[in-house]
Scaffold this active site. Structure first.
Site, PDB file in Angstrom:
ATOM      1  N   HIS A  25      13.157 -38.954 -21.229  1.00  0.00           N
ATOM      2  CA  HIS A  25      13.610 -39.717 -20.071  1.00  0.00           C
ATOM      3  C   HIS A  25      14.804 -40.605 -20.435  1.00  0.00           C
ATOM      4  O   HIS A  25      15.769 -40.726 -19.668  1.00  0.00           O
ATOM      5  CB  HIS A  25      12.477 -40.608 -19.547  1.00  0.00           C
ATOM      6  CG  HIS A  25      11.299 -39.863 -19.027  1.00  0.00           C
ATOM      7  ND1 HIS A  25      10.041 -39.978 -19.581  1.00  0.00           N
ATOM      8  CD2 HIS A  25      11.171 -38.971 -18.014  1.00  0.00           C
ATOM      9  CE1 HIS A  25       9.194 -39.218 -18.921  1.00  0.00           C
ATOM     10  NE2 HIS A  25       9.854 -38.591 -17.966  1.00  0.00           N
ATOM     11  N   ALA A  78      11.347 -40.373 -25.018  1.00  0.00           N
ATOM     12  CA  ALA A  78      12.742 -40.215 -25.418  1.00  0.00           C
ATOM     13  C   ALA A  78      13.507 -39.257 -24.517  1.00  0.00           C
ATOM     14  O   ALA A  78      14.714 -39.385 -24.338  1.00  0.00           O
ATOM     15  CB  ALA A  78      12.830 -39.756 -26.875  1.00  0.00           C
ATOM     16  N   GLY A 107       7.088 -41.938 -14.632  1.00  0.00           N
ATOM     17  CA  GLY A 107       6.641 -42.956 -15.567  1.00  0.00           C
ATOM     18  C   GLY A 107       6.183 -42.379 -16.896  1.00  0.00           C
ATOM     19  O   GLY A 107       6.490 -41.238 -17.225  1.00  0.00           O
TER      20      GLY A 107
END
Length: 350
Positions: free
Chosen positions: A76, A74, A70
């Site tokens: 990810h 950027a 989580g």
């Protein structure tokens, strides 16, 4: 071509196994004739997820999995874009995994930004749709040794066990054709590759280059804890690794010759900060700077130029000793220690 939709899982397992507490955010069940009524929705149990996966298999859709904790950024999203470029569907898992945090580490304060993450994935889904013309706990664990015991494993002994365990569960549930990881967590990539090989898991591990800020800092969910003062000094790790990389590019292969330049950068920055007042400095501690084999992660005294090596390191940005009214602070008011990791792959030389 099938529409590349962003899928998302939020997994909250019990201490021993994935349970009915698990939440999954995945794409709707689609067929060739059914209209796209929703971009993604929530599954709350493993069984519906697996049923959905089987339905995708029957219509010939491939799946790419992007595991995350989580607090998306950027980096990810770059993994999800790469997964979308190579697969019909993309699953993004969001799970703050307690089994990879050690004692006194930042589990409780680790960012949990569900609403922001959802918005980011919705926007990415719209982007991909436009681009597509068709629209230490108890229980069972997976331990990879000795790869999991070095580098991060020396100071975070349960970390790699937690990574390997949760990824094994995810791979078994989702059965992705491909799984995508960022290069920043280099030990994790080596461990996952070995795990997939050793357990004959039918997925291909794809490693995507690290996304960086303009000044070279590797993107990380933890960077949000860095106010402007600590953020400015946080680049010391990437600068140190770049200095060591330069020595290798100049033909140096000995450990001391390569790492000396990295330690010079960190030592010089540390002394500069020590000389400042408490309201001006941002202190840090170096956990390690490593020069290791690309497959074994064993520390090298001499790099075999035909094989290359992995430069990696970890530092801890310490809490600010005193703050000023005029400075911009990070999440948690710069009172939370922040661990930063980074690496550079030293490519084989011809």
């Amino acid at each position: 071509m099938a529409s590349k939709r962003i899928a998302r899982l939020d997994i909250l397992p019990s201490a021993t196994a994935l349970s009915t507490r698990a939440k999954y955010l995945l794409p709707p069940c689609l067929s060739h004739s059914a209209p796209h009524t929703r971009t993604f929705h929530v599954f709350r149990e493993v069984a519906p997820l697996r049923k959905h996966r089987r339905e995708l298999l029957l219509i010939g859709d491939t799946v790419g999995l992007v595991p995350t904790m989580g607090a998306l950024h950027a980096g990810h999203l770059s993994l999800a874009r790469q997964a979308a470029a190579e697969n019909s569907r993309v699953f993004v898992s969001i799970y703050v995994n307690p089994t990879q945090f050690g004692v006194n580490e930042d589990l409780d304060s680790y960012p949990k930004t569900w609403d922001t993450d959802t918005h980011m994935l919705e926007e990415l889904d719209k982007e991909l749709s436009r681009d597509d013309s068709t629209l230490p706990g108890k229980g069972s664990f997976v331990t990879i040794t000795p790869l999991g015991d070095v580098l991060e494993g020396r100071t975070r002994p349960v970390f790699m066990r937690g990574v390997a365990t949760v990824c094994t569960k995810l791979f078994n549930i989702v059965e992705p054709e491909q799984v995508f990881f960022g290069q920043k967590d280099v030990q994790q990539t080596v461990v996952i590759k070995r795990m997939v090989q050793d357990f004959h898991i039918n997925t291909k591990v794809r490693i995507v280059p690290t996304e960086r800020e303009p000044d070279g800092l590797a993107m990380s969910s933890r960077n949000g804890y860095l106010g402007e003062r600590r953020r400015k000094i946080g680049v010391v790790l990437s600068q140190a690794l770049r200095a060591a990389e330069a020595a290798y590019r100049m033909g140096k292969c000995g450990r001391d010759d390569i790492l000396a330049l990295a330690w010079d950068v960190t030592n010089r920055m540390g002394m500069e900060q020590d000389a400042l007042s408490e309201t001006e400095r941002a202190k840090f501690e170096v956990d390690y700077i490593s020069l290791a084999g690309p497959e074994t992660l064993d520390e090298l005294e001499e790099v075999d130029a035909s094989k290359g090596a992995i430069l990696s390191g970890a530092i801890k940005m310490l809490p600010l000793e005193a703050t000023r009214d005029d400075e911009k602070l990070g999440r948690g008011n710069d009172e939370v220690p922040v661990r930063l990791i980074d690496n550079i792959i030293l490519a084989p030389q011809k």
